[in-house]
Enzyme design. Structure first.
Site, PDB file in Angstrom:
ATOM      1  CG  HIS A 254      -1.888   1.073   1.523  1.00  0.00           C
ATOM      2  ND1 HIS A 254      -3.065   1.137   0.934  1.00  0.00           N
ATOM      3  CD2 HIS A 254      -1.369   2.308   1.601  1.00  0.00           C
ATOM      4  CE1 HIS A 254      -3.485   2.344   1.231  1.00  0.00           C
ATOM      5  NE2 HIS A 254      -2.541   3.063   1.776  1.00  0.00           N
ATOM      6  CD  GLU A 255       1.516   3.531   3.627  1.00  0.00           C
ATOM      7  OE1 GLU A 255       1.773   4.657   3.130  1.00  0.00           O
ATOM      8  OE2 GLU A 255       0.469   3.244   4.369  1.00  0.00           O
ATOM      9  CG  HIS A 258       0.423   6.545  -0.674  1.00  0.00           C
ATOM     10  ND1 HIS A 258      -0.545   7.433  -1.237  1.00  0.00           N
ATOM     11  CD2 HIS A 258      -0.184   5.688   0.520  1.00  0.00           C
ATOM     12  CE1 HIS A 258      -1.770   6.940  -0.304  1.00  0.00           C
ATOM     13  NE2 HIS A 258      -1.436   6.323   0.558  1.00  0.00           N
ATOM     14  CD  GLU A 284      -5.048   6.121   0.632  1.00  0.00           C
ATOM     15  OE1 GLU A 284      -5.495   5.007   0.367  1.00  0.00           O
ATOM     16  OE2 GLU A 284      -4.204   6.668   1.220  1.00  0.00           O
TER      17      GLU A 284
END
Length: 489
Positions: A254-255, A258, A284
């Site tokens: 997830h990170e 980003h 996101e």
């Protein structure tokens, strides 16, 4: 130098100072000694005072009036500088400084209160944060809706009413899908112990697999995973649990979504308003499509299953199909960041309604815990067992990020649109993912979304990339198809 050149030179210094402030925040959540918190609050307040003075400098208005951009990029730079300037001049300098000071201090208070399961220890400082953020919202709104003014910081050109309409469209189908899924037998969960050092080693491999450039980044541990920085210095954090390696692996992916966005932006935009993600919703969209549509797909989980067998040996899951079901298991739980795709947005809707009520003054801080617990019981059907699983679980309100939460679900909506276009554009996607090769997907996202940074408005970049007007239908269709297949609906 022309007025445009002078303005951009000034802006680059302001952006560089902003990056320094961000690095202080990263340090605070990773390696800063706990006892340094009071001093760090003063440091953050001091740098915010400098930043606010630069953002509201009268020369910016003069340069904006005189600047004559030569192309689309120049016009976009001025658009974003003007938007930031118009907001900065509405907020008194002493208020901006006070918010920076209290939110830096509140972060440490929240972390300790969360560890101690003590809401009462956090409420006084949260009261101060809410009061100051309301003042800021009122200054920005100038008679308009306070919450809309706060959303503008994270998702420009979007209002609370527009978000509420999207959520109202999503909720019935999500609730119906959850009810149908929870009525079916639940796939096996992971059990046993998973060495945390090995988790971090595999997390680093996953970061690289998804295109994270460690020459310009690093992976550390924090209480709450996050990504920080842009351009040439983009850092991520993750966390480990001895009994739940998925927490580590999917937080990392997830990170990385980003971080890949920030690392993928055209380097010509470095230290300019276009040199960062255009909104948190678009941000996101990248983290969620990396984590879910790619990382939790049947193709990629087959590869991850093999990696986990190498790293941990036999860990009790029979085969890749069973592993895919385990990764995507829909189950009761309290924690937003650990929620499955079916229920995640319901966690966001809860927070959106509560923080909107806080900013409107319809909900007081001393009523927050009870309001959270009542809403959670109504939405999920069971009671919150402890504050760290309830209103103390997220860092966002302690650091003043009101208006941020709904961008998580907007990101899911945007990701649904992008994934639909991505699958059409990369027909061999599943074969690639089954080999642990994400390059086809990540290259498409870099070309169509990431490289543009802040060049286009949020909805425009999604429209350009996906070819459709952004809306929840692609996401809802994807969820219904995926989980109907897994659960035999």
């Amino acid at each position: 130098m022309t007025a445009f050149d002078e303005l951009m030179a000034f802006q680059r210094d302001t952006s560089a100072l902003g990056q320094i402030a961000g690095r202080l925040g990263w340090d605070q959540e990773t390696v800063m000694p706990r006892g340094a918190a009071p001093q760090r609050a003063e440091e953050m307040a001091a740098i915010e005072a400098v930043l606010h003075a630069r953002r509201a400098d009268p020369r910016v208005a003069e340069w904006l009036d005189q600047a004559a951009p030569q192309d689309e990029v120049g016009k976009a730079q001025l658009r974003e500088i003007r938007r930031a300037y118009d907001r900065a001049v509405k907020v008194p300098a002493d208020l901006a400084t006070a918010i920076a000071r209290i939110t830096s201090a509140a972060q440490g208070t929240w972390a300790q209160a969360r560890a101690d399961e003590d809401v009462s220890a956090f409420l006084p400082v949260l009261e101060e944060v809410v009061s100051l953020k309301r003042q800021e919202g009122e200054a920005l709104a100038q008679g308009g809706d306070v919450y809309d003014a706060m959303v503008e910081d994270y998702e420009p050109y979007t209002t609370g009413a527009q978000i509420a309409a999207i959520f109202d469209e999503m909720r019935p189908r999500l609730v119906a899908l959850r009810a149908a899924v929870l009525d079916r037998p639940e796939p096996a969960a992971l059990s046993g112990s998973f060495d945390e050092l090995i988790q971090m080693q595999l997390a680093q491999k996953l970061a690289i697999t998804f295109g994270y450039d460690l020459n310009n980044g690093r992976v550390d541990k924090a209480v709450h995973p996050f990504s920080s920085g842009s351009g040439l210095d983009v850092r991520i954090t993750t966390r480990t649990s001895e009994t739940d390696p998925f927490n580590c692996f999917y937080s990392t992916i997830h990170e990385v979504g980003h971080a890949a966005y920030e690392q993928g932006i055209d380097r010509d935009y470095l230290l300019t308003p276009l040199g960062r993600g255009v909104s948190m919703g678009v941000h996101e969209s990248q983290s969620r499509i990396y984590e879910n549509q790619l990382g939790r797909s049947r193709a990629f989980t087959g590869w991850l299953f093999d990696q986990m067998k190498v790293a941990f040996g036999d860990f009790g899951i029979a085969d890749a199909d069973a592993f895919y079901a385990t990764v995507n298991r829909v189950h009761n739980g309290y924690i937003r960041t650990e929620a499955d795709e079916v229920q995640y947005n319901l966690h966001i809707m809860l927070r959106f309604d509560l923080e909107r009520a806080l900013m409107a003054g319809d909900l007081q801080v001393n009523e927050l815990e009870a309001a959270w617990n009542d809403r959670f019981k109504a939405d999920f059907g069971y009671a919150v067992d402890k504050p760290s699983n309830g209103c103390l679980q997220d860092v966002h309100w302690s650091v003043g990020l009101f208006g941020y939460f709904p961008t998580y679900s907007l990101g899911n909506v945007y990701a649904g649109c992008l994934y639909q276009a991505l699958r059409a554009a990369v027909p061999g996607l599943d074969d690639q993912l089954a080999d642990g090769d994400t390059s086809g997907a990540t290259a498409w996202l870099r070309e169509h979304v990431q490289q543009h940074g802040g060049l286009y408005a949020p909805r425009e970049i999604i429209r350009r990339a996906s070819g459709i007007e952004p809306g929840p239908e692609p996401l809802l269709g994807y969820l219904e198809q995926k989980f109907s297949a897994i659960y035999g609906l």
